[in-house]
Write a protein that holds these residues in place. Structure first.
Motif, PDB file in Angstrom:
ATOM      1  N   ASP A   1      15.978  13.541 -22.872  1.00 12.80           N
ATOM      2  CA  ASP A   1      17.321  13.568 -23.434  1.00 12.80           C
ATOM      3  C   ASP A   1      17.654  12.216 -24.058  1.00 12.80           C
ATOM      4  OD1 ASP A   1      17.388  12.130 -21.177  1.00 12.80           O
ATOM      5  OD2 ASP A   1      19.145  13.097 -20.284  1.00 12.80           O
ATOM      6  N   GLY A   2      16.601  11.519 -24.477  1.00 15.49           N
ATOM      7  CA  GLY A   2      16.822  10.228 -25.120  1.00 15.49           C
ATOM      8  C   GLY A   2      16.748   9.071 -24.144  1.00 15.49           C
ATOM      9  N   ALA A   3      17.109   9.303 -22.896  1.00 17.90           N
ATOM     10  CA  ALA A   3      17.053   8.218 -21.907  1.00 17.90           C
ATOM     11  C   ALA A   3      15.672   8.194 -21.273  1.00 17.90           C
ATOM     12  CB  ALA A   3      18.120   8.427 -20.844  1.00 17.90           C
ATOM     13  N   ASN A   4      14.804   7.340 -21.778  1.00 17.74           N
ATOM     14  CA  ASN A   4      13.441   7.290 -21.245  1.00 17.74           C
ATOM     15  C   ASN A   4      13.315   6.277 -20.120  1.00 17.74           C
ATOM     16  OD1 ASN A   4      13.683   4.948 -22.589  1.00 17.74           O
ATOM     17  ND2 ASN A   4      11.807   5.144 -23.814  1.00 17.74           N
ATOM     18  N   GLY A   5      14.437   5.758 -19.690  1.00 18.24           N
ATOM     19  CA  GLY A   5      14.378   4.826 -18.566  1.00 18.24           C
ATOM     20  C   GLY A   5      14.383   3.370 -18.995  1.00 18.24           C
ATOM     21  N   ASP A   6      13.849   3.088 -20.167  1.00 16.67           N
ATOM     22  CA  ASP A   6      13.828   1.695 -20.601  1.00 16.67           C
ATOM     23  C   ASP A   6      15.216   1.268 -21.074  1.00 16.67           C
ATOM     24  OD1 ASP A   6      10.595   0.856 -21.948  1.00 16.67           O
ATOM     25  OD2 ASP A   6      11.137   2.050 -20.206  1.00 16.67           O
ATOM     26  N   ASP A   7      15.604   0.070 -20.621  1.00 12.11           N
ATOM     27  CA  ASP A   7      16.861  -0.459 -21.132  1.00 12.11           C
ATOM     28  C   ASP A   7      16.674  -0.829 -22.589  1.00 12.11           C
ATOM     29  OD1 ASP A   7      18.326  -0.184 -18.913  1.00 12.11           O
ATOM     30  OD2 ASP A   7      17.886  -2.171 -18.116  1.00 12.11           O
ATOM     31  N   GLU A   8      17.768  -0.798 -23.335  1.00 10.92           N
ATOM     32  CA  GLU A   8      17.670  -1.197 -24.738  1.00 10.92           C
ATOM     33  C   GLU A   8      17.328  -2.675 -24.810  1.00 10.92           C
ATOM     34  OE1 GLU A   8      21.587   0.333 -24.182  1.00 10.92           O
ATOM     35  OE2 GLU A   8      19.880   1.077 -23.071  1.00 10.92           O
ATOM     36  N   GLU A   9      16.604  -3.040 -25.866  1.00 12.60           N
ATOM     37  CA  GLU A   9      16.060  -4.392 -25.964  1.00 12.60           C
ATOM     38  C   GLU A   9      17.128  -5.476 -25.992  1.00 12.60           C
ATOM     39  OE1 GLU A   9      13.277  -6.122 -25.830  1.00 12.60           O
ATOM     40  OE2 GLU A   9      12.358  -4.287 -25.072  1.00 12.60           O
ATOM     41  N   ASP A  10      18.143  -5.297 -26.827  1.00 15.78           N
ATOM     42  CA  ASP A  10      19.087  -6.396 -27.002  1.00 15.78           C
ATOM     43  C   ASP A  10      20.343  -6.200 -26.153  1.00 15.78           C
ATOM     44  OD1 ASP A  10      18.623  -4.464 -29.072  1.00 15.78           O
ATOM     45  OD2 ASP A  10      20.612  -4.989 -29.817  1.00 15.78           O
TER      46      ASP A  10
ATOM     47  N   VAL B   1       0.838  -1.202   0.000  1.00 17.45           N
ATOM     48  CA  VAL B   1       0.000   0.000   0.000  1.00 17.45           C
ATOM     49  C   VAL B   1       0.877   1.258   0.000  1.00 17.45           C
ATOM     50  CG1 VAL B   1      -1.624   1.288   1.422  1.00 17.45           C
ATOM     51  CG2 VAL B   1      -1.970  -1.135   1.032  1.00 17.45           C
ATOM     52  N   SER B   2       1.998   1.181   0.711  1.00 18.96           N
ATOM     53  CA  SER B   2       2.907   2.336   0.748  1.00 18.96           C
ATOM     54  C   SER B   2       3.558   2.603  -0.604  1.00 18.96           C
ATOM     55  CB  SER B   2       4.000   2.111   1.800  1.00 18.96           C
ATOM     56  OG  SER B   2       3.439   1.866   3.062  1.00 18.96           O
ATOM     57  N   GLU B   3       3.530   1.626  -1.518  1.00 16.82           N
ATOM     58  CA  GLU B   3       4.032   1.857  -2.871  1.00 16.82           C
ATOM     59  C   GLU B   3       2.930   2.365  -3.793  1.00 16.82           C
ATOM     60  OE1 GLU B   3       7.163   1.712  -3.551  1.00 16.82           O
ATOM     61  OE2 GLU B   3       7.597   0.976  -1.540  1.00 16.82           O
ATOM     62  N   ILE B   4       1.717   1.832  -3.600  1.00 13.41           N
ATOM     63  CA  ILE B   4       0.629   2.161  -4.534  1.00 13.41           C
ATOM     64  C   ILE B   4       0.150   3.599  -4.319  1.00 13.41           C
ATOM     65  CG2 ILE B   4      -1.762   1.615  -5.164  1.00 13.41           C
ATOM     66  CD1 ILE B   4      -1.155  -1.301  -4.534  1.00 13.41           C
ATOM     67  N   LEU B   5      -0.032   3.984  -3.054  1.00 12.49           N
ATOM     68  CA  LEU B   5      -0.618   5.303  -2.782  1.00 12.49           C
ATOM     69  C   LEU B   5       0.195   6.455  -3.374  1.00 12.49           C
ATOM     70  CD1 LEU B   5      -1.957   4.801   0.841  1.00 12.49           C
ATOM     71  CD2 LEU B   5      -3.278   5.026  -1.260  1.00 12.49           C
ATOM     72  N   PRO B   6       1.529   6.496  -3.216  1.00 17.31           N
ATOM     73  CA  PRO B   6       2.261   7.632  -3.808  1.00 17.31           C
ATOM     74  C   PRO B   6       2.124   7.685  -5.329  1.00 17.31           C
ATOM     75  CG  PRO B   6       3.633   6.475  -2.219  1.00 17.31           C
ATOM     76  CD  PRO B   6       2.419   5.629  -2.427  1.00 17.31           C
ATOM     77  N   THR B   7       2.120   6.497  -5.977  1.00 19.45           N
ATOM     78  CA  THR B   7       2.043   6.500  -7.443  1.00 19.45           C
ATOM     79  C   THR B   7       0.746   7.145  -7.912  1.00 19.45           C
ATOM     80  OG1 THR B   7       3.406   4.534  -7.611  1.00 19.45           O
ATOM     81  CG2 THR B   7       1.991   5.026  -9.483  1.00 19.45           C
ATOM     82  N   PHE B   8      -0.377   6.742  -7.290  1.00 23.05           N
ATOM     83  CA  PHE B   8      -1.662   7.230  -7.791  1.00 23.05           C
ATOM     84  C   PHE B   8      -2.100   8.533  -7.131  1.00 23.05           C
ATOM     85  CE2 PHE B   8      -1.779   2.660  -8.738  1.00 23.05           C
ATOM     86  CZ  PHE B   8      -1.687   2.800 -10.106  1.00 23.05           C
TER      87      PHE B   8
ATOM     88  N   PRO C   1       3.792   1.830 -17.040  1.00 22.91           N
ATOM     89  CA  PRO C   1       2.410   2.210 -17.359  1.00 22.91           C
ATOM     90  C   PRO C   1       1.765   3.145 -16.338  1.00 22.91           C
ATOM     91  CG  PRO C   1       2.500  -0.012 -16.468  1.00 22.91           C
ATOM     92  CD  PRO C   1       3.910   0.427 -16.654  1.00 22.91           C
ATOM     93  N   TRP C   2       2.235   3.159 -15.111  1.00 21.47           N
ATOM     94  CA  TRP C   2       1.568   3.964 -14.072  1.00 21.47           C
ATOM     95  C   TRP C   2       2.288   5.279 -13.798  1.00 21.47           C
ATOM     96  CZ3 TRP C   2      -2.740   1.497 -13.818  1.00 21.47           C
ATOM     97  CH2 TRP C   2      -2.821   0.120 -13.631  1.00 21.47           C
ATOM     98  N   ASP C   3       3.363   5.559 -14.535  1.00 22.97           N
ATOM     99  CA  ASP C   3       4.222   6.684 -14.196  1.00 22.97           C
ATOM    100  C   ASP C   3       4.761   6.484 -12.764  1.00 22.97           C
ATOM    101  OD1 ASP C   3       5.623   8.930 -14.644  1.00 22.97           O
ATOM    102  OD2 ASP C   3       3.927  10.331 -14.603  1.00 22.97           O
ATOM    103  N   GLY C   4       5.443   5.348 -12.589  1.00 24.84           N
ATOM    104  CA  GLY C   4       5.856   4.918 -11.247  1.00 24.84           C
ATOM    105  C   GLY C   4       7.081   5.636 -10.719  1.00 24.84           C
ATOM    106  N   ARG C   5       7.424   5.312  -9.498  1.00 31.15           N
ATOM    107  CA  ARG C   5       8.472   6.035  -8.802  1.00 31.15           C
ATOM    108  C   ARG C   5       9.699   5.178  -8.533  1.00 31.15           C
ATOM    109  NH1 ARG C   5       5.579  10.347  -6.865  1.00 31.15           N
ATOM    110  NH2 ARG C   5       7.380  11.052  -5.698  1.00 31.15           N
ATOM    111  N   THR C   6       9.549   3.862  -8.532  1.00 31.29           N
ATOM    112  CA  THR C   6      10.620   2.995  -8.064  1.00 31.29           C
ATOM    113  C   THR C   6      11.274   2.265  -9.238  1.00 31.29           C
ATOM    114  OG1 THR C   6       8.759   1.604  -7.446  1.00 31.29           O
ATOM    115  CG2 THR C   6       9.953   2.648  -5.665  1.00 31.29           C
ATOM    116  N   LEU C   7      12.424   1.643  -8.960  1.00 31.04           N
ATOM    117  CA  LEU C   7      13.294   1.147 -10.021  1.00 31.04           C
ATOM    118  C   LEU C   7      12.672   0.108 -10.933  1.00 31.04           C
ATOM    119  CD1 LEU C   7      16.813   0.770  -8.365  1.00 31.04           C
ATOM    120  CD2 LEU C   7      16.111   2.331 -10.182  1.00 31.04           C
ATOM    121  N   GLU C   8      11.702  -0.679 -10.401  1.00 30.36           N
ATOM    122  CA  GLU C   8      11.182  -1.745 -11.260  1.00 30.36           C
ATOM    123  C   GLU C   8      10.509  -1.184 -12.504  1.00 30.36           C
ATOM    124  OE1 GLU C   8       9.863  -0.815  -8.462  1.00 30.36           O
ATOM    125  OE2 GLU C   8       7.723  -1.233  -8.261  1.00 30.36           O
ATOM    126  N   TRP C   9      10.067   0.077 -12.452  1.00 29.96           N
ATOM    127  CA  TRP C   9       9.395   0.670 -13.617  1.00 29.96           C
ATOM    128  C   TRP C   9      10.387   1.198 -14.637  1.00 29.96           C
ATOM    129  CZ3 TRP C   9       4.870  -1.212 -13.309  1.00 29.96           C
ATOM    130  CH2 TRP C   9       4.241  -1.350 -12.064  1.00 29.96           C
TER     131      TRP C   9
END
Lengths: 644, 208
Positions: free
Chosen positions: A574-583, A291-298, A524-532
Motif C-alpha cells: 500500500d505504498g508503505a514499504n517500511g522504509d522511512d522517507e529519505e529527507d 541467536v534468538s533473533e537470527i534463527l527466526p529470520t532465517f 535485506p534479510w526480510d527481518g522481523r524486528t524494528l531495526e529493519w
C-alpha cells in the motif's frame, strides 16, 4: 540556568567547546567521532576497539599454544607463561566479549525498541571512553609492570595471578612488580564503564520504548540486554570491593588476605566468584539473545515459545547468584555446602536446556535459509550444548574433584565462551553488518570463516577435553615427554592456528565487503524486528516518526499476514514499504555532541597511576591531576545543555 | 546538578518515571552490594584479629587492652548525620514551594551537618591512630578503616554536591521546576545516611 553559563565565565574554553560541538554535529571529521553521543557510532567504536583487543588476546593465546605444542618447550619461561595466560583470560573476558556485547547493546537496543537514542547519551560516550582508557591501561602493564626497560630484556610486566587473581598469589610477597596493581586498577576502571552502561541500558529499556512496545513485545535480544545489565550492576560492586581490598593490601599494607594476621584467602575466592559466576552469564546471555533473533529470520518462523525463552533467560540470570561455590568444591567448604551448590548448578541447566529446545523448535519445519549468520547460530547451539553438558559434569562434586584444575575445565569454558559467546557474536556481526554499513558481508568469505573457525575450534578444544581426562593440569608452562600429552597438544595448537586463519578470513571479508559497490536496502534479510524498518545505515535520528507497535515481531506483521493454512503471505503493498522517507527527520532534536565525557573518562587512569607509584614524588601528583580532570569533565557535563 | 530538561521527560518515558530518578534508584541498588561486600567482610573478620587493639576490651597474652569504641561520641555523630536527612527533606520541601532562599538555607544546613559528621570521623580516626590502630595493625584496623573510610568518602561526595547545588541554585533562578535535582541528591543523601545506621548498628552497637 542556561548553557551560556560556561561561555560567559570562560569565553575561550566555552567557545572552543562550542565549536567542537557544532563541527561534530555535522557528522563529518574526527571530532564527530570523538565527541559523538550517537549510540550507533559508540556501538561501532566499541566493536572496533574490542576487535583490536581480540587480536591482542589471540596473539597471547597463540604464544601459549606454541609453547605447549611440544613437550619440554622453552619458547617462553614459566614467568612469562603466567603473565601470558593471565592477560589472555583477562583480555578476552573484559576487553573482548563484554565490550563486543556492549557494542551490540548500543547498536541495537534503541533501534529495536523504537527509540532515537539511549536514555543518557553522554553517559554512554563516557562508558566507551572509560572502557578504552581502562583497556589500554591494563594492556600497558606489559611494558610498565616492571622497571623501565625490563620488557626489552624479556621481562613482561603484565599481571601473573591468573584472570581470577587468587589470594595470596596476588600478594606483594608472591607477585612483585606492579603487574597486579595495573590489573586491579584496570578492572576497577573497566567496572565503572560496565556499570555506567548497565544503568544506561536498564533505564533505556524500561523507559524509552516506543508506544505499544510493551515488555512482552520486545525482541528477545532486548530482554537479554536487560537481564545482562541487571547482572552487571549487581555483580560489579562485589568485585569492586574485592579489588579495593586487594589494593589496600598491596599498596598500603592492609591485611585482608594475610593468613599470618588471621585473614583468609578464601574470602577473595568467595567475592571473586560471587561476581564471577554472574559474569559468566553476562558473557553468554547477549549471545543467546543474538541467536534468538537470527534463527527466526532465517527459519522464516516466529521464535518458538517466546515467553519460555524470555523467562528462562531471566531464570538463568536469577539463579546465577546461587551457584558461585561450584568453583570452590575442593577448597573444603564441607559436604552440605558442596551438595547445595551442586544442586543449584544442576538446576540452572534446566532453563538453559529450555532455550536450546526452543531454538531447535524455531528451526523445526521452517523454510531454512543457510547462510553465515545462520551457520554461526547453529554452531552456537551445538557447541554451547557440549559446553553446557560438560558444565553439568562439573556440577557433580565427586566428578569435579577429578576435573578441578585440569584441561577438562579449560576445554569446558572455552566451549561455552568461544563456541558459545564468540560464535553468537560473530553470527550477530554477519547479521547486522548490512544494517550499519549498508553492505552485506561476502558470503563465500563468510562461509570460509565459519567452517575454518568451526573445525579449528573443535580441533583446539576437543583434544583439551581428552588432555584433561588424561590428567594434564592447567597453567603449566611445559610438560615432560612420555606423559602421552604431546599428540593432543599438537592437535590443539594446529587448531588454534586454524582459528587464527579464520579470523584473517573475517578481516579480509570486512575489507572486501566494504569495498564492494553493492548496497542493500533497509531490510535485506526480510527481518522481523524494528531495526529493519529503517534505512541502512540508519539516519542519525533513527526513526523519522516514532513507530507505534501493535504486536510481537511488529515489522514482520506489516509485511505478511497468515493465510488459512497458517503460511505467511505478503501483504499487498500500500505504498508503505517500511522504509522511512529519505529527507524526513528535519526538526528532530538530537542530543548535541560533547567532549566532556571523554575528559571525565581520562581522570581514572591518572589517579590509578598515581596510586600505583605513590612512593614516587613525581608521579604522586597524578592523583590530584586525575581527580581534577574528572571533576572538570563531570561539572562541565552537568552544566552543559543537552541540546543546542 | 543536571541542566533542567527543556521537556519534562516524566511525560515521555514508558513508565512515567523520570529517567534520572530511575538511574539514581538503580545506582543506589548497586551501592547496596558495594556496602554489603564491605560490611560482610567486617563481620566475617570480627574478633579474628591476632593482635590488639580491639573495638571492645580484649585480652592478648594475659594482658587486657581497653576497647577503642566510644559509643556516646559516635552516637552523637550518628545523630548529627540523621538530622541532616531532616534538613535535606526541608530543602526539597522549600524548592517545591518555589522557595529558593529556603532551599539554599537547608542545603547549607545539610552540608554543615555532613561536615560535622566528617569532622567527628576525622577525630575518631585520629584517636584510634594514637591508640595504636592503623590500617596495618590487625584485621580490625584494616576492615574498620576501609569500611568507614568508604562511607566517609560517600558523605564527602554528598557534601561536595550539596555545596555545588547551593551555588548553582542561588546563582540561577531555581524554581519548583528544578526540584527533581534536589530530590535526586536527597535520595543519595538519605541512602548514605541509612548505610551509616546499618554500620553503626552492626559495627558499633552489636558486639558479640
Amino acid at each position: 540556568m542556561s548553557g551560556a553559563v560556561i561561555g560567559q565565565q570562560r569565553p575561550t574554553i566555552g567557545e572552543a567547546l562550542r565549536r567542537i560541538r557544532l563541527e561534530a554535529a555535522t557528522y563529518h571529521g574526527v571530532w564527530s567521532w570523538i565527541a559523538t553521543v550517537d549510540h550507533k557510532r559508540i556501538g561501532l567504536m566499541y566493536g572496533a576497539t574490542a576487535f583490536v583487543f581480540f587480536l591482542v588476546g589471540g596473539v597471547e593465546a597463540l604464544i601459549i599454544r606454541l609453547q605447549l605444542a611440544r613437550p619440554d618447550a622453552s619458547l617462553v619461561d614459566p614467568d612469562q607463561f603466567n603473565r601470558l595466560f593471565t592477560m589472555h583470560g583477562t583480555t578476552m573476558v573484559f576487553l573482548v566479549v563484554m565490550p563486543l556485547s556492549a557494542a551490540f547493546f548500543n547498536l541495537l537496543v534503541p533501534l529495536m525498541i523504537g527509540a532515537r537514542d539511549v536514555a543518557f547519551p553522554r553517559l554512554n560516550a563516557f562508558s566507551y571512553w572509560v572502557f578504552l582508557t581502562g583497556g589500554l591501561f591494563m594492556t600497558a602493564s606489559f611494558f610498565t609492570g616492571n622497571p623501565a626497560g625490563a620488557f626489552f630484556e624479556g621481562h613482561l610486566g603484565a599481571p601473573d595471578g591468573g584472570w581470577f587473581g587468587y589470594a595470596p598469589l596476588t600478594s606483594t610477597q608472591f607477585s612483585q612488580g606492579t603487574g597486579i596493581d595495573f590489573w586491579a586498577f584496570g578492572l576497577l576502571i573497566l567496572g565503572v564503564s560496565s556499570m555506567a552502561g548497565g544503568f544506561n541500558f536498564i533505564v533505556t529499556i524500561i523507559n524509552m520504548r516506543a508506544p505499544g512496545m510493551t515488555l512482552f513485545r520486545m525482541p528477545v535480544f532486548v530482554w537479554m540486554t536487560l537481564a545482562t545489565s541487571f547482572l552487571i550492576i549487581f555483580a560489579m560492586p562485589i568485585i569492586t570491593v574485592a579489588l579495593f581490598q586487594l589494593l589496600f593490601d598491596r599498596l598500603f599494607g592492609g591485611v585482608f588476605f594475610s593468613v599470618a594476621d588471621g585473614g583468609t584467602p578464601l574470602l577473595w575466592q568467595h567475592m571473586f566468584w560471587l561476581f564471577g559466576h554472574p559474569e559468566v552469564y553476562i558473557l553468554i546471555l547477549p549471545a543467546m539473545g543474538i541467536v534468538s533473533e537470527i534463527l527466526p529470520t532465517f527459519s522464516r518462523k516466529p521464535l518458538f515459545g517466546y515467553p519460555f525463552v524470555v523467562f528462562s533467560g531471566l531464570a538463568i540470570a536469577f539463579m546465577s547468584w546461587g551457584v558461585w561455590a561450584h568453583h570452590m568444591y575442593t577448597t573444603g567448604l564441607g559436604t552440605t555446602a558442596n551438595a547445595a551448590f551442586g544442586v543449584a548448578t544442576i538446576l540452572i541447566s534446566v532453563p538453559t536446556g529450555i532455550k536450546i529446545f526452543n531454538w531447535l523448535g524455531t528451526m523445526w519445519g521452517g523454510s531454512i535459509k543457510i547462510n553465515t549468520p545462520l551457520l554461526f547460530s547453529v554452531g552456537f547451539i551445538a557447541m554451547f550444548t557440549i559446553g553446557g553438558l560438560t558444565g553439568v559434569m562439573h556440577s557433580m562434586v565427586p566428578s569435579d574433584y577429578q576435573q578441578q584444575d585440569t584441561y577438562f575445565v579449560v576445554a569446558h569454558f572455552h566451549q561455552v565462551l568461544v563456541g558459545g559467546a564468540l560464535f553468537g557474536l560473530f553470527g550477530g556481526i554477519y547479521y547486522w553488518f548490512p544494517k550499519f554499513s549498508g553492505r552485506l558481508l561476502n558470503e563465500k568469505w563468510g562461509q570460509l570463516h565459519f567452517w575454518t573457525m568451526f573445525v579449528g575450534f573443535n580441533l583446539t578444544f576437543q583434544p583439551m577435553m581428552i588432555l584433561g581426562l588424561l590428567g594434564m593440569p592447567r597453567r603449566i608452562s611445559s610438560y615432560s615427554d612420555g606423559l602421552g600429552w604431546g599428540f593432543w597438544n599438537m592437535m590443539a595448537t594446529a587448531g588454534a592456528f586454524l582459528i587464527a586463519f579464520s579470523v584473517v578470513a573475517f578481516i579480509v571479508n570486512v575489507v572486501v565487503s566494504m569495498r564492494s559497490r553493492e548496497r542493500v536496502g533497509g531490510d535485506p534479510w526480510d527481518g522481523r524486528t524494528l531495526e529493519w524498518a529503517i534505512p541502512s545505515p540508519p539516519p542519525a535520528y533513527n526513526f523519522a516518526t516514532i513507530p507505534t507497535v501493535k504486536a510481537l515481531d511488529d515489522f514482520w506483521n506489516t509485511k505478511y499476514v497468515e493465510n488459512e493454512a497458517g503460511i505467511p503471505v505478503p501483504v499487498v503493498a500500500d505504498g508503505a514499504n517500511g522504509d522511512d522517507e529519505e529527507d524526513a527527520g528535519h526538526g528532530i532534536h538530537l542530543p548535541s555532541p560533547s567532549v566532556l565525557p571523554l575528559i571525565a573518562a581520562l581522570g581514572p587512569v591518572f589517579i590509578a597511576t598515581g596510586f600505583i607509584y605513590h612512593g614516587n614524588p613525581w608521579l604522586l601528583p597524578l592523583i590530584p591531576v586525575g581527580a581534577v580532570t574528572t571533576l572538570v569533565g563531570l561539572y562541565g557535563w552537568a552544566l552543559e545543555p543537552v541540546t543546542e | 546538578m543536571q541542566h533542567a530538561p527543556t521537556i519534562d521527560p516524566g511525560h515521555e518515558t514508558s513508565t512515567g518515571i523520570d529517567n534520572r530518578k530511575l538511574l539514581m534508584w538503580l545506582f543506589l541498588a548497586s551501592e547496596v552490594l558495594f556496602f554489603g561486600g564491605l560490611i560482610g567482610t567486617y563481620l566475617l573478620y570480627r574478633n579474628s584479629s591476632v593482635a590488639p587493639p580491639c573495638p571492645t576490651d580484649c585480652v592478648f597474652d594475659g594482658v587486657t587492652y581497653q576497647g577503642l569504641f566510644d559509643i556516646p561520641f559516635t552516637s552523637i555523630s550518628a545523630f548529627v548525620l540523621l538530622m541532616s536527612s531532616v534538613t535535606m527533606v526541608l530543602a526539597l520541601a522549600a524548592i517545591q514551594r518555589n522557595n529558593k532562599r529556603g532551599l539554599g538555607i537547608w542545603l547549607l544546613a545539610t552540608a554543615l551537618l555532613g561536615m560535622t559528621f566528617l569532622a567527628g570521623q576525622a577525630f575518631e580516626f585520629t584517636e584510634f591512630y594514637h591508640e595504636g590502630l592503623t590500617l596495618n595493625t590487625n584485621l580490625f584496623g584494616t576492615t574498620f578503616f576501609v569500611l568507614t573510610g568508604f562511607h566517609g568518602a560517600h558523605v564527602s561526595v554528598g557534601v561536595l554536591l550539596l555545596v555545588s547545588m547551593f551555588i548553582v541554585s542561588q546563582r540561577n533562578d531555581w524554581t519548583k521546576e528544578h526540584s527533581l535535582n534536589v530530590e535526586l541528591l536527597g535520595l543519595y543523601w538519605h541512602f548514605v545516611d541509612i548505610v551509616w545506621i546499618v554500620i553503626f548498628t552492626l559495627v558499633y552497637l552489636i558486639q558479640t
